[in-house]
Scaffold this motif. Structure first.
Motif, PDB file in Angstrom:
ATOM      1  N   SER A 183       0.818  -1.215   0.000  1.00 37.51           N
ATOM      2  CA  SER A 183       0.000   0.000   0.000  1.00 37.51           C
ATOM      3  C   SER A 183       0.849   1.261   0.000  1.00 37.51           C
ATOM      4  CB  SER A 183      -0.944   0.004   1.211  1.00 37.51           C
ATOM      5  OG  SER A 183      -0.200   0.055   2.424  1.00 37.51           O
ATOM      6  N   SER A 184       2.089   1.153   0.486  1.00 39.88           N
ATOM      7  CA  SER A 184       2.985   2.311   0.533  1.00 39.88           C
ATOM      8  C   SER A 184       3.985   2.313  -0.613  1.00 39.88           C
ATOM      9  CB  SER A 184       3.739   2.335   1.870  1.00 39.88           C
ATOM     10  OG  SER A 184       4.511   1.166   2.018  1.00 39.88           O
ATOM     11  N   MET A 185       3.823   1.380  -1.572  1.00 40.70           N
ATOM     12  CA  MET A 185       4.731   1.295  -2.704  1.00 40.70           C
ATOM     13  C   MET A 185       3.983   1.572  -3.998  1.00 40.70           C
ATOM     14  SD  MET A 185       7.132  -2.006  -1.899  1.00 40.70           S
ATOM     15  CE  MET A 185       8.045  -1.705  -3.404  1.00 40.70           C
ATOM     16  N   GLU A 186       4.744   1.907  -5.022  1.00 41.01           N
ATOM     17  CA  GLU A 186       4.158   2.119  -6.341  1.00 41.01           C
ATOM     18  C   GLU A 186       3.834   0.759  -6.959  1.00 41.01           C
ATOM     19  OE1 GLU A 186       5.408   3.979 -10.713  1.00 41.01           O
ATOM     20  OE2 GLU A 186       6.709   4.245  -8.966  1.00 41.01           O
ATOM     21  N   VAL A 187       2.552   0.521  -7.215  1.00 40.00           N
ATOM     22  CA  VAL A 187       2.121  -0.745  -7.801  1.00 40.00           C
ATOM     23  C   VAL A 187       2.134  -0.610  -9.315  1.00 40.00           C
ATOM     24  CG1 VAL A 187       0.269  -2.447  -7.938  1.00 40.00           C
ATOM     25  CG2 VAL A 187       0.704  -1.244  -5.788  1.00 40.00           C
ATOM     26  N   LEU A 188       2.828  -1.522  -9.974  1.00 41.33           N
ATOM     27  CA  LEU A 188       2.969  -1.460 -11.421  1.00 41.33           C
ATOM     28  C   LEU A 188       1.713  -1.975 -12.110  1.00 41.33           C
ATOM     29  CD1 LEU A 188       6.575  -2.868 -11.508  1.00 41.33           C
ATOM     30  CD2 LEU A 188       5.943  -0.557 -12.133  1.00 41.33           C
ATOM     31  N   PRO A 189       1.439  -1.518 -13.336  1.00 41.65           N
ATOM     32  CA  PRO A 189       0.286  -2.027 -14.085  1.00 41.65           C
ATOM     33  C   PRO A 189       0.385  -3.545 -14.282  1.00 41.65           C
ATOM     34  CG  PRO A 189       1.203  -0.074 -15.148  1.00 41.65           C
ATOM     35  CD  PRO A 189       2.167  -0.460 -14.065  1.00 41.65           C
ATOM     36  N   VAL A 190      -0.774  -4.172 -14.406  1.00 40.03           N
ATOM     37  CA  VAL A 190      -0.810  -5.630 -14.542  1.00 40.03           C
ATOM     38  C   VAL A 190      -0.036  -6.086 -15.772  1.00 40.03           C
ATOM     39  CG1 VAL A 190      -2.311  -7.618 -14.905  1.00 40.03           C
ATOM     40  CG2 VAL A 190      -2.985  -5.835 -13.300  1.00 40.03           C
ATOM     41  N   TRP A 191      -0.176  -5.370 -16.877  1.00 41.01           N
ATOM     42  CA  TRP A 191       0.480  -5.819 -18.105  1.00 41.01           C
ATOM     43  C   TRP A 191       2.004  -5.771 -17.981  1.00 41.01           C
ATOM     44  CZ3 TRP A 191       3.730  -2.690 -20.931  1.00 41.01           C
ATOM     45  CH2 TRP A 191       3.667  -1.313 -20.681  1.00 41.01           C
ATOM     46  N   VAL A 192       2.513  -4.818 -17.209  1.00 44.91           N
ATOM     47  CA  VAL A 192       3.963  -4.759 -16.980  1.00 44.91           C
ATOM     48  C   VAL A 192       4.409  -5.960 -16.153  1.00 44.91           C
ATOM     49  CG1 VAL A 192       5.834  -3.455 -15.904  1.00 44.91           C
ATOM     50  CG2 VAL A 192       4.027  -2.252 -17.149  1.00 44.91           C
ATOM     51  N   VAL A 221       2.897  -8.905 -15.925  1.00 50.15           N
ATOM     52  CA  VAL A 221       2.781 -10.122 -16.741  1.00 50.15           C
ATOM     53  C   VAL A 221       3.958 -10.220 -17.712  1.00 50.15           C
ATOM     54  CG1 VAL A 221       1.399 -11.290 -18.497  1.00 50.15           C
ATOM     55  CG2 VAL A 221       0.283 -10.252 -16.516  1.00 50.15           C
ATOM     56  N   TYR A 222       4.286  -9.106 -18.341  1.00 49.17           N
ATOM     57  CA  TYR A 222       5.440  -9.053 -19.248  1.00 49.17           C
ATOM     58  C   TYR A 222       6.703  -9.525 -18.530  1.00 49.17           C
ATOM     59  CZ  TYR A 222       9.164  -6.821 -22.049  1.00 49.17           C
ATOM     60  OH  TYR A 222      10.299  -6.565 -22.773  1.00 49.17           O
ATOM     61  N   GLN A 223       6.955  -8.934 -17.354  1.00 45.45           N
ATOM     62  CA  GLN A 223       8.176  -9.262 -16.626  1.00 45.45           C
ATOM     63  C   GLN A 223       8.163 -10.698 -16.121  1.00 45.45           C
ATOM     64  OE1 GLN A 223      10.823  -7.105 -16.505  1.00 45.45           O
ATOM     65  NE2 GLN A 223      11.877  -8.937 -15.753  1.00 45.45           N
ATOM     66  N   ALA A 224       6.974 -11.227 -15.800  1.00 43.53           N
ATOM     67  CA  ALA A 224       6.881 -12.608 -15.319  1.00 43.53           C
ATOM     68  C   ALA A 224       7.366 -13.583 -16.381  1.00 43.53           C
ATOM     69  CB  ALA A 224       5.443 -12.925 -14.921  1.00 43.53           C
ATOM     70  N   PHE A 225       6.917 -13.415 -17.609  1.00 44.63           N
ATOM     71  CA  PHE A 225       7.345 -14.313 -18.689  1.00 44.63           C
ATOM     72  C   PHE A 225       8.833 -14.150 -18.988  1.00 44.63           C
ATOM     73  CE2 PHE A 225       2.754 -14.338 -19.801  1.00 44.63           C
ATOM     74  CZ  PHE A 225       2.584 -15.714 -19.833  1.00 44.63           C
ATOM     75  N   VAL A 226       9.297 -12.901 -19.032  1.00 44.47           N
ATOM     76  CA  VAL A 226      10.713 -12.657 -19.317  1.00 44.47           C
ATOM     77  C   VAL A 226      11.596 -13.219 -18.198  1.00 44.47           C
ATOM     78  CG1 VAL A 226      12.464 -10.858 -19.626  1.00 44.47           C
ATOM     79  CG2 VAL A 226      10.240 -10.639 -20.757  1.00 44.47           C
ATOM     80  N   SER A 227      11.180 -13.034 -16.944  1.00 45.20           N
ATOM     81  CA  SER A 227      11.965 -13.527 -15.809  1.00 45.20           C
ATOM     82  C   SER A 227      12.062 -15.046 -15.824  1.00 45.20           C
ATOM     83  CB  SER A 227      11.344 -13.058 -14.492  1.00 45.20           C
ATOM     84  OG  SER A 227      11.410 -11.663 -14.372  1.00 45.20           O
ATOM     85  N   CYS A 228      10.964 -15.698 -16.195  1.00 44.60           N
ATOM     86  CA  CYS A 228      10.949 -17.160 -16.203  1.00 44.60           C
ATOM     87  C   CYS A 228      12.048 -17.712 -17.096  1.00 44.60           C
ATOM     88  CB  CYS A 228       9.572 -17.639 -16.680  1.00 44.60           C
ATOM     89  SG  CYS A 228       9.272 -19.385 -16.387  1.00 44.60           S
ATOM     90  N   ILE A 280       6.660 -15.153  -9.114  1.00 45.97           N
ATOM     91  CA  ILE A 280       7.011 -14.753 -10.480  1.00 45.97           C
ATOM     92  C   ILE A 280       6.723 -13.281 -10.725  1.00 45.97           C
ATOM     93  CG2 ILE A 280       4.809 -15.269 -11.595  1.00 45.97           C
ATOM     94  CD1 ILE A 280       8.392 -16.005 -12.879  1.00 45.97           C
ATOM     95  N   GLY A 281       5.916 -12.645  -9.861  1.00 41.08           N
ATOM     96  CA  GLY A 281       5.747 -11.202  -9.932  1.00 41.08           C
ATOM     97  C   GLY A 281       4.428 -10.717 -10.470  1.00 41.08           C
ATOM     98  N   ILE A 282       3.537 -11.618 -10.895  1.00 41.21           N
ATOM     99  CA  ILE A 282       2.222 -11.163 -11.350  1.00 41.21           C
ATOM    100  C   ILE A 282       1.489 -10.502 -10.185  1.00 41.21           C
ATOM    101  CG2 ILE A 282      -0.006 -11.917 -12.247  1.00 41.21           C
ATOM    102  CD1 ILE A 282       1.462 -14.060 -13.831  1.00 41.21           C
ATOM    103  N   ILE A 283       1.598 -11.108  -9.005  1.00 40.22           N
ATOM    104  CA  ILE A 283       1.190 -10.433  -7.775  1.00 40.22           C
ATOM    105  C   ILE A 283       2.447  -9.773  -7.212  1.00 40.22           C
ATOM    106  CG2 ILE A 283       0.258 -10.713  -5.454  1.00 40.22           C
ATOM    107  CD1 ILE A 283      -1.261 -13.142  -6.444  1.00 40.22           C
ATOM    108  N   GLN A 284       2.513  -8.457  -7.286  1.00 41.63           N
ATOM    109  CA  GLN A 284       3.739  -7.736  -6.936  1.00 41.63           C
ATOM    110  C   GLN A 284       4.025  -7.837  -5.446  1.00 41.63           C
ATOM    111  OE1 GLN A 284       3.802  -3.747  -8.459  1.00 41.63           O
ATOM    112  NE2 GLN A 284       5.714  -3.209  -7.422  1.00 41.63           N
ATOM    113  N   VAL A 285       5.265  -8.228  -5.106  1.00 43.70           N
ATOM    114  CA  VAL A 285       5.662  -8.360  -3.706  1.00 43.70           C
ATOM    115  C   VAL A 285       6.890  -7.518  -3.372  1.00 43.70           C
ATOM    116  CG1 VAL A 285       4.655 -10.639  -3.418  1.00 43.70           C
ATOM    117  CG2 VAL A 285       7.002 -10.448  -4.252  1.00 43.70           C
ATOM    118  N   GLY A 286       7.261  -6.620  -4.262  1.00 39.04           N
ATOM    119  CA  GLY A 286       8.415  -5.777  -3.992  1.00 39.04           C
ATOM    120  C   GLY A 286       8.717  -4.906  -5.190  1.00 39.04           C
ATOM    121  N   GLY A 287       9.830  -4.192  -5.139  1.00 35.17           N
ATOM    122  CA  GLY A 287      10.192  -3.300  -6.223  1.00 35.17           C
ATOM    123  C   GLY A 287      11.127  -3.910  -7.236  1.00 35.17           C
TER     124      GLY A 287
END
Length: 648
Positions: free
Chosen positions: A280-289, A291-298, A366-373
């Motif tokens: 709640s105190s962090m900048e939450v990224l858009p879902v599409w970003v 999802v993009y990063q999740a596939f690339v990170s994998c 994987i980051g689809i649910i954001q848990v950090g920066g």
């Protein structure tokens, strides 16, 4: 019979020798951490600055671990191990690092032993029924997987970072759950299943990433345990679980995991709620970003498994527009490998099991649910990569099966891989010696990394290199203007540099991003006070105390203003006494600075005798602590109080 006994004896000696070698290999790479410091990222929150943990292991502390969120996470068992370390080693970093290495070593040895047992054959074989050559081959393959797990450079973060105790601790319970499950499969009973559930629950209390473990157990039912191929059979007590016995084999195996899935669901629900609060105190990224990063990170994790170069503590999200090509390549790789795995599931079952192990265990992080920066983190591969190690190891063995010198080639290849990876891991671990070295390396291998700039600035700041620190703070907020921690660090450094106006501007930006930052409110109050804006300073001190009412430093600052401010309308002696007494109580009553404020509050209320007594006590403490400047100020205060007392 004698030959069988000799074979079993030889096999036992081989297993024992491999366990020793794995332990030695682990310590050769990670033993250096016993001379390392804590780092300035998460370690203070997990150990140094957490008063409850620093007290050591107490009954109150154990209850606190279960009742409180710790650094945006709820992992009470991990928290308790940090308390135990503080009990044993205090705040000496070497002891805390030692515990991490010991836990990792246990996980490595347990992984080898579990794999060796699982690969012996079907679900309930006697080891003697497996041919000696196959049995020995399985031992060495299992040993190679465990060695990769022990020394892969991507695992350095989990072992060398005290704050990642949750990784190595949950890893031990992960392996123990596998061992307990294997025991249950071979000798089914309510007691053996209860043991599986109990150990699994301990793992979840260490790190909730283990929520996907029931699905891994289902994969292992397919291979190597072969339970999907087994025929359903009646239990020894037909009256028990009769409706289950009538189900198909696959359905029974799924139903069998249901109690474990309930534990996973409960852990997931708690984690989701806690992470939502933390984000709640962090900048939450858009879902599409995401999802993009999740596939690339994998796919990035796979690449770095084979080529572990440019490994860093923190990988930032890419700045600017995202290119479509990394996503397209990632999708092609993931689809191709998944299709191949399903196609080979009959002939090469390890392929689909290893691949799905990797994918399923990555899902929670994987980051689809954001848990950090961070865009990704090497520590997230600690357990998922075991599936890929299995896949690669068994595939290489099968691929070289027709070759004449297969064993020699495999032995040389395995030894070379272990030596190279061990060396890379040793070098990577050396960067964790201290914060300055770690963040300098992170900046060297990443681009546009505001978090690394900010934390390198903190390390330089701590070492007295303020001008260099300010350079990195400025770089951090230049890259990411909405970075609250960077703006706060810059504001604090500018304040100490004497650039008060710039400091006020940075602290105001911090509060615009995070209005609930109690420290920023208090430090902005300090800066405003330096500009003679006492009323504004008081307002920010009050806001800080609404957020963090038990901060001795802020209580003291507000009490001092209310006691000594030149604006008579702001002075409030009775309130100042209340605040100063609370500050002294919270700090233990041994801080001469806080006691001096209490003396000033007494004086503002006209209680000069009490003011003189408090100031004398503060003076004695200042002399005992070697603070001659404060002692001199207190002597002047005492003279002033005596003069005012004599005028009454």
């Amino acid at each position: 019979m004698m030959a069988g006994n000799n074979g079993a004896s030889g096999s036992g000696k081989l297993v024992f020798g491999i366990c020793i070698l794995l332990a030695v290999l682990t310590w050769m790479v990670f033993g250096q951490t016993l001379g390392h410091e804590f780092i300035n990222y998460d370690d203070p929150d997990y150990v140094g600055k957490n008063a409850e943990i620093a007290k050591g292991l107490t009954l109150h502390g154990i209850a606190w671990a279960f009742m409180h969120i710790h650094s945006g996470n709820w992992h009470p068992l991990t928290t308790i191990t940090h308390m135990l370390d503080c009990q044993l080693y205090g705040l000496k970093a070497g002891g805390h690092h030692c515990t991490n290495v010991v836990l990792h070593m246990l996980g490595v040895v347990l992984l080898f032993l579990v794999l060796r047992e699982m690969m012996g054959g079907p679900s309930s074989p006697r080891e003697e029924s497996v041919p000696l050559a196959d049995r020995t081959g399985n031992i060495w393959r299992s040993a190679f997987v465990a060695a990769l797990f022990a020394i892969h450079p991507l695992h350095v973060e989990s072992v060398a970072w005290v704050a990642e105790r949750k990784d190595v601790l949950s890893g031990v319970f992960f392996m123990l759950t596998l061992a307990a499950y294997l025991r249950y499969v071979r000798r089914p009973s309510l007691a053996s299943y209860s043991l599986v559930a109990f150990v699994f629950a301990l793992g979840l209390l260490s790190k909730p990433m283990l929520v996907t473990l029931p699905f891994v157990l289902l994969l292992l039912d397919y291979w190597p345990l072969g339970r999907f191929m087994a025929q359903a059979s009646a239990t020894s007590n037909p009256a028990s679980f009769h409706w289950v016995d009538r189900q198909s084999t696959v359905r029974r195996l799924i139903l069998e995991k249901f109690p474990l899935l309930l534990l996973s669901a409960a852990s997931s629900a708690v984690t989701f709620v806690i992470q939502r609060q933390a984000m709640s105190s962090m900048e939450v990224l858009p879902v599409w970003v995401r999802v993009y990063q999740a596939f690339v990170s994998c796919v990035s994790y796979i690449y770095h498994m084979f080529w572990p170069s440019r490994v860093a503590l923190f990988y930032p999200y890419p700045l600017g527009a995202l290119s479509i090509w990394p996503l397209a390549l990632a999708l092609v790789v993931l689809v191709a490998v998944t299709a191949s795995a399903f196609k080979l599931r009959g002939q090469r079952p390890y392929f689909i099991i290893g691949w799905l192990w990797y994918l399923i265990m990555l899902v929670p992080v994987i980051g689809i649910i954001q848990v950090g920066g961070q865009a990704r983190a090497d520590r997230y591969t600690y357990l998922p990569h075991i599936g890929l190690y299995l896949l690669v190891t068994w595939a290489a063995s099968d691929l070289l099966a027709p070759w004449r010198h297969r064993r020699e080639i495999l032995a040389i290849g395995a030894a070379t891989a272990i030596l190279v990876l061990a060396w890379c891991a040793w070098v990577q671990t050396s960067y964790w010696k201290n914060s300055e070295l770690l963040w300098s390396h992170t900046l060297a291998v990443t681009r546009n990394n505001p978090v690394a700039h900010n934390n390198l600035g903190k390390a330089l700041d701590r070492n007295g290199r303020l001008s260099e620190a300010i350079f990195h703070y400025r770089k951090a907020v230049e890259l990411w203007p909405g970075y609250a921690d960077g703006q706060y660090s810059l504001g604090m450094a500018l304040f100490r540099e004497g650039e008060i106006d710039e400091a006020i501007a940075s602290l105001q930006k911090t509060l615009f991003i995070r209005p609930d930052n109690a420290h920023a409110h208090a430090r902005l109050g300090d800066a405003l006070l330096r500009k003679q804006r006492s009323g504004d300073a008081v307002a920010h001190y009050e806001k800080s105390l609404k957020i963090a009412p038990r901060s001795p430093e802020t209580l003291n600052s507000l009490a001092w203003v209310l006691s000594t401010c030149s604006d008579a309308q702001l002075r409030n002696g009775s309130r100042a006494i209340q605040l100063a007494e609370q500050a002294n109580q919270l700090s233990g009553g041994k801080n001469p600075v806080l006691i001096r404020t209490l003396a000033a509050a007494y004086a503002e209320s006209g209680r000069f005798n009490d003011a003189i007594d408090a100031a004398q006590r503060a003076s004695q403490l200042a002399v005992a602590k070697g603070n001659s400047a404060l002692a001199s100020q207190l002597r002047m205060d005492i003279d002033f109080y005596r003069m005012n007392f004599s005028r009454r």
